[in-house]
Design a protein around this motif. Structure first.
Motif, PDB file in Angstrom:
ATOM      1  N   PRO A 167       0.833  -1.201   0.000  1.00 34.60           N
ATOM      2  CA  PRO A 167       0.000   0.000   0.000  1.00 34.60           C
ATOM      3  C   PRO A 167       0.874   1.260   0.000  1.00 34.60           C
ATOM      4  O   PRO A 167       2.070   1.197   0.311  1.00 34.60           O
ATOM      5  N   PRO A 168       0.317   2.411  -0.351  1.00 37.24           N
ATOM      6  CA  PRO A 168       1.108   3.646  -0.348  1.00 37.24           C
ATOM      7  C   PRO A 168       1.831   3.847   0.981  1.00 37.24           C
ATOM      8  O   PRO A 168       1.245   3.686   2.054  1.00 37.24           O
ATOM      9  N   GLY A 169       3.119   4.184   0.891  1.00 35.54           N
ATOM     10  CA  GLY A 169       3.925   4.458   2.078  1.00 35.54           C
ATOM     11  C   GLY A 169       4.593   3.248   2.699  1.00 35.54           C
ATOM     12  O   GLY A 169       5.435   3.391   3.589  1.00 35.54           O
ATOM     13  N   ARG A 198       1.789   4.976  -4.607  1.00 44.34           N
ATOM     14  CA  ARG A 198       0.614   4.277  -5.103  1.00 44.34           C
ATOM     15  C   ARG A 198       0.637   2.839  -4.617  1.00 44.34           C
ATOM     16  O   ARG A 198       1.665   2.358  -4.135  1.00 44.34           O
ATOM     17  N   ASP A 199      -0.497   2.158  -4.761  1.00 43.84           N
ATOM     18  CA  ASP A 199      -0.514   0.720  -4.520  1.00 43.84           C
ATOM     19  C   ASP A 199       0.424   0.050  -5.518  1.00 43.84           C
ATOM     20  O   ASP A 199       0.348   0.305  -6.723  1.00 43.84           O
ATOM     21  N   ARG A 200       1.284  -0.815  -4.988  1.00 41.64           N
ATOM     22  CA  ARG A 200       2.348  -1.426  -5.795  1.00 41.64           C
ATOM     23  C   ARG A 200       2.182  -2.944  -5.728  1.00 41.64           C
ATOM     24  O   ARG A 200       2.120  -3.525  -4.636  1.00 41.64           O
ATOM     25  N   PHE A 201       2.135  -3.600  -6.890  1.00 40.96           N
ATOM     26  CA  PHE A 201       1.940  -5.048  -6.950  1.00 40.96           C
ATOM     27  C   PHE A 201       3.108  -5.711  -7.679  1.00 40.96           C
ATOM     28  O   PHE A 201       3.603  -5.199  -8.687  1.00 40.96           O
ATOM     29  N   SER A 202       3.518  -6.852  -7.147  1.00 40.17           N
ATOM     30  CA  SER A 202       4.594  -7.614  -7.771  1.00 40.17           C
ATOM     31  C   SER A 202       4.414  -9.089  -7.416  1.00 40.17           C
ATOM     32  O   SER A 202       3.564  -9.452  -6.595  1.00 40.17           O
ATOM     33  N   ILE A 203       5.209  -9.931  -8.061  1.00 29.42           N
ATOM     34  CA  ILE A 203       5.288 -11.346  -7.693  1.00 29.42           C
ATOM     35  C   ILE A 203       6.743 -11.638  -7.357  1.00 29.42           C
ATOM     36  O   ILE A 203       7.621 -11.481  -8.208  1.00 29.42           O
TER      37      ILE A 203
END
Length: 199
Positions: free
Chosen positions: A101-103, A176-181
């Motif tokens: 999540p942000p931050g 911003r919301d950050r997504f990864s695998i």
């Protein structure tokens, strides 16, 4: 393969096409809150959560679900290629979705300690469309003397591979919301058919 051998890490900007990334990104973004768990540090009986060190939420991938299975199959093909080209003896692969999540952040750490883990090669695949430098959330990879080797923007389609027991790294806070695998190729350190160490 040459860069992985020479430097111990490699950054592949367009490992997957944007359409394929979008499928996984939308899937991750639409998962219900109950599908995620607070990420921890350590493994097995040393596992604990510490939000002063790590603040992401994770979901371990399973072949039971189509989107997750497709990604796991792709990484299995990559495992076979690496073994064929570099004779690394990679035995299996485990990975999880990560949502920052942000931050949120993950402080400096190693993924494996020499002689104390069967994790050999770390993979990080990014899902974030239209990610800009002002959005932050970079992966920072450090050298043997603490120098910055790479600062990697988490842009959709980008794959990073590095030796798990060699490179200290961290995830910086993002806007911003950050997504990864994130995943690990492992050696076979099983006893009695049980992979060791367990998650």
């Amino acid at each position: 393969m040459d860069q992985l051998v020479e430097h111990g890490y490699v950054i592949v900007p367009n490992f997957l096409a944007s359409a394929q990334c979008s499928i996984i990104f939308d899937y991750a973004r639409e998962l219900p809150a109950g599908a995620w768990q607070q990420a921890g540090i350590g493994r097995a009986d040393q596992y604990t959560t510490n939000t002063a060190v790590r603040q992401d939420k994770i979901r371990w991938l399973s072949p039971a679900l189509a989107v997750e299975r497709d990604y796991l199959q792709m990484m299995e093909h990559l495992r076979e290629l690496i073994n064929r080209e570099l004779f690394m003896g990679l035995f299996d692969y485990e990975c999880h979705l990560a949502h920052y999540p942000p931050g949120s952040f993950y402080r400096k750490h190693l993924d494996a300690f020499k002689g104390r883990s069967n994790r050999i090669l770390t993979t990080v695949f990014y899902l974030n469309p239209e990610w800009q430098a002002t959005d932050g959330g970079e992966l920072v990879i450090y050298g043997d003397h603490g120098e910055v080797l790479e600062t990697v923007l988490p842009q959709a389609g980008k794959l990073v591979l590095f030796l798990s027991d060699r490179f200290v790294h961290e995830v910086l806070p993002g806007q911003r919301d950050r997504f990864s695998i994130t995943g690990w190729y492992r050696l076979n350190a099983s006893i009695g058919g049980v992979i060791d160490p367990t998650r």
